[in-house]
Design a protein around this motif. Structure first.
Motif, PDB file in Angstrom:
ATOM      1  N   LYS A   1      12.501 -13.439  14.141  1.00 51.29           N
ATOM      2  CA  LYS A   1      11.073 -12.664  14.718  1.00 51.29           C
ATOM      3  C   LYS A   1      10.404 -13.513  15.346  1.00 51.29           C
ATOM      4  O   LYS A   1      10.107 -14.714  15.199  1.00 51.29           O
TER       5      LYS A   1
ATOM      6  N   GLN B   1       7.608  -8.449   7.497  1.00 49.19           N
ATOM      7  CA  GLN B   1       7.624  -8.501   5.906  1.00 49.19           C
ATOM      8  C   GLN B   1       7.210  -9.693   5.309  1.00 49.19           C
ATOM      9  O   GLN B   1       7.342 -10.870   5.937  1.00 49.19           O
TER      10      GLN B   1
ATOM     11  N   ASP C   1       3.805  -2.110  14.967  1.00 52.83           N
ATOM     12  CA  ASP C   1       4.613  -3.011  14.722  1.00 52.83           C
ATOM     13  C   ASP C   1       6.206  -2.541  14.745  1.00 52.83           C
ATOM     14  O   ASP C   1       6.697  -1.687  14.085  1.00 52.83           O
ATOM     15  N   ASP C   2       6.915  -3.101  15.812  1.00 51.49           N
ATOM     16  CA  ASP C   2       8.334  -2.830  16.235  1.00 51.49           C
ATOM     17  C   ASP C   2       9.191  -3.742  15.453  1.00 51.49           C
ATOM     18  O   ASP C   2      10.318  -3.715  15.720  1.00 51.49           O
ATOM     19  N   LYS C   3       8.616  -4.852  14.932  1.00 51.94           N
ATOM     20  CA  LYS C   3       9.549  -5.862  14.254  1.00 51.94           C
ATOM     21  C   LYS C   3       9.677  -5.772  12.996  1.00 51.94           C
ATOM     22  O   LYS C   3      10.600  -6.802  12.357  1.00 51.94           O
ATOM     23  N   ASP C   4       9.161  -4.721  12.133  1.00 52.91           N
ATOM     24  CA  ASP C   4       9.243  -4.667  10.818  1.00 52.91           C
ATOM     25  C   ASP C   4       8.941  -5.838   9.793  1.00 52.91           C
ATOM     26  O   ASP C   4       9.831  -6.500   9.198  1.00 52.91           O
TER      27      ASP C   4
ATOM     28  N   GLU D   1      -0.389  -2.808   5.593  1.00 53.63           N
ATOM     29  CA  GLU D   1      -1.028  -2.010   6.848  1.00 53.63           C
ATOM     30  C   GLU D   1      -2.266  -1.306   6.319  1.00 53.63           C
ATOM     31  O   GLU D   1      -2.432  -0.919   5.116  1.00 53.63           O
TER      32      GLU D   1
END
Length: 80
Positions: free
Chosen positions: A2, A32, A27-30, A58
């Motif tokens: 990422k 974590q 966030d489209d990258k998830d 979040e």
């Protein structure tokens, strides 16, 4: 891996240790906690390093509190 991209002045702050957090909308990258991400300067486009995400959460914009600015640049509010 990422990736996270930053404007040049923010990349400089990261490299100087002044910026240790980032806020991301949509966030489209998830992302974590525990992810290893590659950090990139946008202009010129170049890698500046890697980082481990130590905390990801979040929050609604209206819930942002003073302590959320720790390690993050501040913004001046525009008055109308």
């Amino acid at each position: 891996m990422k990736t996270l991209k930053f404007e040049s002045h923010l990349a400089d702050m990261i490299l100087a240790g002044a910026k240790r957090s980032t806020w991301r909308m949509f966030d489209d990258k998830d992302l974590q906690t525990g992810d290893i991400v590659e950090l990139w300067r946008r202009s010129p486009l170049e890698p500046i390093g890697q980082a481990e995400l130590t905390l990801v959460y979040e929050k609604a914009i209206k819930e942002i509190a003073k302590e959320d600015y720790d390690g993050h640049e501040t913004y001046l509010a525009k008055r109308r």
